[in-house]
Enzyme design. Sequence first.
Site, PDB file in Angstrom:
ATOM      1  N   GLU A 289      23.589   5.597  19.207  1.00 37.23           N
ATOM      2  CA  GLU A 289      22.817   6.005  18.020  1.00 37.23           C
ATOM      3  C   GLU A 289      21.849   4.914  17.576  1.00 37.23           C
ATOM      4  OE1 GLU A 289      25.321   6.868  14.665  1.00 37.23           O
ATOM      5  OE2 GLU A 289      23.641   7.481  13.392  1.00 37.23           O
TER       6      GLU A 289
ATOM      7  N   ASP B 178      19.859  10.396  14.494  1.00 40.85           N
ATOM      8  CA  ASP B 178      20.330  10.569  13.118  1.00 40.85           C
ATOM      9  C   ASP B 178      19.086  10.796  12.264  1.00 40.85           C
ATOM     10  OD1 ASP B 178      20.816   9.666  10.355  1.00 40.85           O
ATOM     11  OD2 ASP B 178      22.806   9.089  11.046  1.00 40.85           O
TER      12      ASP B 178
ATOM     13  N   HIS C 270      17.480   7.921  10.254  1.00 39.84           N
ATOM     14  CA  HIS C 270      17.232   6.623  10.872  1.00 39.84           C
ATOM     15  C   HIS C 270      15.799   6.361  11.313  1.00 39.84           C
ATOM     16  CE1 HIS C 270      21.713   5.684  11.837  1.00 39.84           C
ATOM     17  NE2 HIS C 270      21.495   5.975  10.575  1.00 39.84           N
TER      18      HIS C 270
ATOM     19  N   ASP D  70      26.514  13.702   8.951  1.00 41.21           N
ATOM     20  CA  ASP D  70      26.691  12.288   8.610  1.00 41.21           C
ATOM     21  C   ASP D  70      26.108  11.977   7.236  1.00 41.21           C
ATOM     22  OD1 ASP D  70      27.254   9.603   8.680  1.00 41.21           O
ATOM     23  OD2 ASP D  70      25.656   9.074  10.078  1.00 41.21           O
TER      24      ASP D  70
HETATM   25  C1  RNT Z   1      24.938   4.414  10.134  1.00 44.25           C
HETATM   26  C2  RNT Z   1      25.083   5.529  11.116  1.00 44.25           C
HETATM   27  C3  RNT Z   1      26.472   5.876  11.495  1.00 44.25           C
HETATM   28  C4  RNT Z   1      27.429   5.926  10.327  1.00 44.25           C
HETATM   29  C5  RNT Z   1      28.792   6.488  10.659  1.00 44.25           C
HETATM   30  C6  RNT Z   1      29.780   6.236   9.584  1.00 44.25           C
HETATM   31  O1  RNT Z   1      23.651   4.256   9.696  1.00 44.25           O
HETATM   32  O2  RNT Z   1      24.395   6.647  10.676  1.00 44.25           O
HETATM   33  O3  RNT Z   1      26.475   7.057  12.195  1.00 44.25           O
HETATM   34  O4  RNT Z   1      26.901   6.659   9.269  1.00 44.25           O
HETATM   35  O5  RNT Z   1      29.192   6.001  11.865  1.00 44.25           O
HETATM   36 ZN    ZN Z   2      24.631   8.415  11.835  1.00 41.65          ZN
END
Ligand code: RNT
Ligand code: ZN
Length: 416
Positions: A224, A257, A260, A323
């Site tokens: 990620e 995400d 992000h 998330d």
């Molecule tokens: C953090 C990421 C990650 C977390 C989780 C708890 O910026 O988004 O995925 O939110 O792992």
């Molecule tokens: Zn995340």
Amino acid sequence: MIVKERYEAAKERYAKLGVDTDKAISELEKISLSMHCWQGDDVVGFDQKGPLSGGIQTTGNYPYKATTPEQLMQDIDEVFSLVPGKHKLNLHACYAVFEGDEWVDRDKLEPKHFKAWVDFAKKHGIGLDFNPTMFSHPMAENATLSSEDETVRKFWVDHCIACLKISEYFATETGVPCMMNIWIPDGFKDVIPDRISPRKRLKDSLDQILATPYDKSKVYVAVESKVFGIGMESVTVGSQEFYLSYAAKNGIMCLIDSGHFHPTENVADKLSSMLLFNEKMALHVTRPVRWDSDHVVIYNDDAKEIAQEIVKNGPDRFFIGMDYFDASINRVSAWTNGMRNFLKALLNAELQPNEKLCALQNERNFTELMSLQERIKMMPVGDVWDYYCEKMGVPTEDEWFDACKKYEDEVLTKRA
Ligand code: RNT
Ligand code: ZN
């Protein structure tokens, strides 16, 4: 008007657009979201008592937070009873459930520490996803998989290898493939002279983790990316370019995400590009408000656009994880809202007259395209949604909050 009557009227209107509402709801029923366990306790977990670290934060102190595995499971049961469809549960390694006085550190975790969750998943007939937890831990104070301290780096490599085994166990036990997502907080607050060495170490750590044999038909690994975190404003080691390239080269997934990226980037737009080069994709659906704030997902344009890409390109190509974590409101309501809202976005996507819209695009008839797109926005998607909820045996939009409030009054307020 009763729900069924409203549905019949909506069905007729959608039919005029060439959309079959019965088909839309049967397609929606097949889509499963992976519900993150961490909304229930503000990303704390059960293996340590320290504060949340790693450049992520929950704000607010609404009472009644789950503090034991039993309470967290009880709350998840409640959410599942308020959300239509069959979903998955997404666990973090810090949610290990130890028996009695037993405790092991994260590099020593074993499948048996997650048996309670496997039993829980079996009770619901659902699959599990997993995440190594590389934050909120003394070994994660400076960096994890990119650390210059070889002891630290090895600790986290071992943790991820342990997590691969646990993921495989989840898949074997539940019969549903497990998505294991690697996210690290590693980064720098200020400008640094050497950006490549930390990334080189991260690359080497991932190589070591993936060199461990695991069953690729059971475990799908994702990495990620992120643009920045609190206290890591200048450099994020696991950037988008880093992970996109790493994933492409190593046959794993790069998880997107929606919080992000720079706030004006359109996250939905990224998906079609990535889908041309990846059979499967992993997502974290969240709502950034000015920054990666992880607000509860609402039924807004961002969610709708992401949902449309999922539906148009085939939901079975996606691991759709949630998330968000809000500690300022009732957590069961936060969870439920986010899940229901993204499902609404998916239903809305299923109700689009896509053939007609695409034909207009191909004809470059942008005059009619705009008018049709705007007309669709006024369609009675809510009437189809309520009917779907009723059909799936969960409360409709008018009803669910009362059920949630009742749970707060009867269960949550009794918590110490
Ligand atoms: C953090 C990421 C990650 C977390 C989780 C708890 O910026 O988004 O995925 O939110 O792992
Ligand atoms: Zn995340």
